[in-house]
Design a protein around this motif. Structure first.
Motif, PDB file in Angstrom:
ATOM      1  N   PRO A  34       0.814  -1.218   0.000  1.00 52.79           N
ATOM      2  CA  PRO A  34       0.000   0.000   0.000  1.00 52.79           C
ATOM      3  C   PRO A  34       0.850   1.271   0.000  1.00 52.79           C
ATOM      4  O   PRO A  34       1.961   1.296   0.527  1.00 52.79           O
ATOM      5  N   SER A  35       0.315   2.327  -0.591  1.00 46.99           N
ATOM      6  CA  SER A  35       0.950   3.646  -0.554  1.00 46.99           C
ATOM      7  C   SER A  35      -0.159   4.685  -0.645  1.00 46.99           C
ATOM      8  O   SER A  35      -1.317   4.355  -0.901  1.00 46.99           O
ATOM      9  N   ALA A  36       0.188   5.952  -0.433  1.00 52.51           N
ATOM     10  CA  ALA A  36      -0.845   6.985  -0.401  1.00 52.51           C
ATOM     11  C   ALA A  36      -0.268   8.340  -0.749  1.00 52.51           C
ATOM     12  O   ALA A  36       0.946   8.564  -0.676  1.00 52.51           O
ATOM     13  N   THR A  39      -0.375  10.621   4.472  1.00 50.06           N
ATOM     14  CA  THR A  39      -0.873   9.887   5.630  1.00 50.06           C
ATOM     15  C   THR A  39      -0.590  10.705   6.882  1.00 50.06           C
ATOM     16  O   THR A  39       0.550  11.129   7.108  1.00 50.06           O
ATOM     17  N   VAL A  45      -0.960   3.770   6.474  1.00 50.61           N
ATOM     18  CA  VAL A  45      -1.511   3.329   5.193  1.00 50.61           C
ATOM     19  C   VAL A  45      -1.576   1.805   5.130  1.00 50.61           C
ATOM     20  O   VAL A  45      -2.345   1.234   4.351  1.00 50.61           O
ATOM     21  N   ILE A  48      -5.026  -0.234   5.112  1.00 49.85           N
ATOM     22  CA  ILE A  48      -6.006  -0.420   4.032  1.00 49.85           C
ATOM     23  C   ILE A  48      -6.051  -1.846   3.498  1.00 49.85           C
ATOM     24  O   ILE A  48      -7.033  -2.225   2.860  1.00 49.85           O
ATOM     25  N   TRP A  65      -6.197   4.608   7.909  1.00 53.11           N
ATOM     26  CA  TRP A  65      -5.489   5.543   7.042  1.00 53.11           C
ATOM     27  C   TRP A  65      -6.334   6.807   6.955  1.00 53.11           C
ATOM     28  O   TRP A  65      -7.520   6.753   6.606  1.00 53.11           O
ATOM     29  N   THR A  67      -6.067  11.395   6.224  1.00 54.45           N
ATOM     30  CA  THR A  67      -5.270  12.452   5.602  1.00 54.45           C
ATOM     31  C   THR A  67      -5.381  13.801   6.320  1.00 54.45           C
ATOM     32  O   THR A  67      -4.925  14.813   5.778  1.00 54.45           O
ATOM     33  N   ALA A  76      -5.195   6.456  -2.195  1.00 54.34           N
ATOM     34  CA  ALA A  76      -4.481   5.325  -1.603  1.00 54.34           C
ATOM     35  C   ALA A  76      -4.388   4.258  -2.675  1.00 54.34           C
ATOM     36  O   ALA A  76      -5.323   4.074  -3.464  1.00 54.34           O
ATOM     37  N   ARG A 144      -5.803   2.149  -7.708  1.00 55.34           N
ATOM     38  CA  ARG A 144      -5.798   3.380  -6.913  1.00 55.34           C
ATOM     39  C   ARG A 144      -7.225   3.762  -6.532  1.00 55.34           C
ATOM     40  O   ARG A 144      -8.130   3.753  -7.374  1.00 55.34           O
TER      41      ARG A 144
END
Length: 415
Positions: A34-36, A39, A45, A48, A65, A67, A76, A144
């Motif tokens: 996972p990435s975003a 965060t 993150v 998720i 997660w 923002t 995300a 995404r």
């Protein structure tokens, strides 16, 4: 990490066959990274795709997660090392009725290899539930979730990405490079444990007897106090780590469950004042001592009642426990078996939010029959969870050793 020996038992368990059908789709989100876009420093993150089904959108126990304070367009993303063919997705929104709320709108995008492309579909926005989107299947290495904030920042608790089960994982089909070491392991276990097939209280037996769930007692073998929030965190951490082993089985070789809920039904302490809550969400056992440690009632424990009947358990069979999470002050390493897992209470409490609680994962493996590897190593293998100290998480070899146990035991359940 010491493993306590599994003793042969003469009692035969009563098993109840599950009514749940085989899983048609596989949640491939669990294998993604996972990435975003952003965060919040106190959020994660990794939440998720950690496999935890949220109890509600304002989940105060599990990782989230979010923002905050950022608004506008946020995203995300799940990334796989190879392309996945996906045909639906579920998204559970984080909404604390304050600085983080459900988005004004959202959409899914796939990576084409050179750009992100929108995935057409109907995108619901609901709290306290998964929001499901189905679409013509797409193949992509990145999925995404794009969220457009409304009155506040946005966040997610869980994303599930569903791929059709191609049938390739439905039987016994380990990678060719693992065939020899897996055979070595099984032959070693057969020669080392003469009652291997006769034993009837592996974790497998417990799950099948319950129809797809597992109950725990927490043996609080320490003088420390516990708040209600800590109680819930201890439960959530146990469920998250247990699920990592269960995810290995989803869609594999007639394994009948897509999810195996973990419920903590009881707490055992020396003094009631150690537990700083007054609700009745769990049974509480005070100063019932065995092995110089508090325990939940023997009348409710499967270890003591392996015929599956609990006639003297206060509250009846629904209050029974299959295993104990035994947390002992000053205890080093770990121990595991059909009775449950034992760890240091300090280690456990210091790692409540750790992605992989290595010692607990290792000891859960023992509860399902996996062996230690102190004095030998299977051909071609060097580093895996059950070889203590060589890996911190479940590896491919651990997963296939786990599945091998199911292959040899599933016939006892008529599967």
């Amino acid at each position: 990490m010491k493993r306590l020996a599994i003793l042969p038992l003469l009692l035969i368990s009563t098993f109840f066959l599950p009514v749940e059908g085989a899983v048609a789709d596989t949640n491939v989100a669990r294998s993604a990274t996972p990435s975003a876009s952003y965060t919040s420093p106190w959020e994660s993150v990794a939440a998720i795709n950690d496999g935890i089904d949220p109890p509600r959108s304002n989940d105060t126990v599990n990782r989230r997660w979010g923002t905050w304070p950022n608004t506008g367009t946020q995203w995300a993303e799940l990334t796989w090392p190879s392309a996945q063919t996906i045909r639906s997705a579920d998204v559970y929104f984080f909404d604390d009725d304050g600085g983080v709320r459900v988005p004004a709108s959202w959409k899914l995008q796939r990576w084409t290899g050179s750009a992100y492309a929108d995935i057409p579909g109907t995108y619901p926005v609901a709290v306290n539930a998964y929001n499901t989107v189905t679409f013509a299947q797409v193949s992509t290495t990145r999925l995404r979730v794009v969220l457009q904030s409304g009155q506040a920042s946005v966040g997610l608790l869980e994303v599930r990405a569903w791929a059709a089960d191609s049938g390739g994982s439905t039987g016994w089909n380990p990678p060719s490079h693992l065939v020899t070491p897996l055979n070595e392991v099984w032959q070693h276990q057969e020669s080392t444990y003469p009652n291997l097939y006769g034993f009837r209280n592996y974790g497998w037996d417990q799950i099948m007897a319950n129809g797809g769930s597992i109950n725990y007692c927490v043996r609080w073998d320490t003088s420390a106090t516990v708040t209600a929030a800590q109680r819930d965190q201890i439960h959530a951490t146990l469920a998250r780590q247990f699920k990592k082993w269960m995810d290995v089985m989803v869609g594999h070789n007639a394994w009948p469950y897509g999810n195996v809920p973990v419920k903590v039904v009881g707490w055992a302490v020396r003094n009631r004042s150690q537990l700083q809550w007054s609700d009745n969400s769990v049974d509480i056992y005070v100063n019932d001592i065995r092995e110089n440690a508090p325990q939940c009632a023997e009348a409710c424990g499967r270890f003591f009642n392996q015929n599956g009947n609990y006639p003297n358990c206060p509250g009846g069979a629904s209050h029974h426990y299959d295993m104990s999470l035994w947390l002992t002050a000053g205890f080093g390493g770990g121990a595991g078996g059909d009775w449950g897992q034992r760890l240091g209470s300090e280690y456990y409490m210091n790692n409540l939010n750790t992605d992989n609680m290595t010692i607990l994962l290792h000891e859960i493996g023992h509860s399902f029959g996996l062996d230690d590897f102190y004095d030998w190593t299977p051909t071609g293998q060097c580093c895996f969870l059950m070889k203590a100290g060589s890996a911190s998480s479940i590896t491919e070899f651990d997963a296939w050793m786990f599945r091998d146990w199911w292959r040899h035991l599933k016939s006892r359940y008529g599967l």
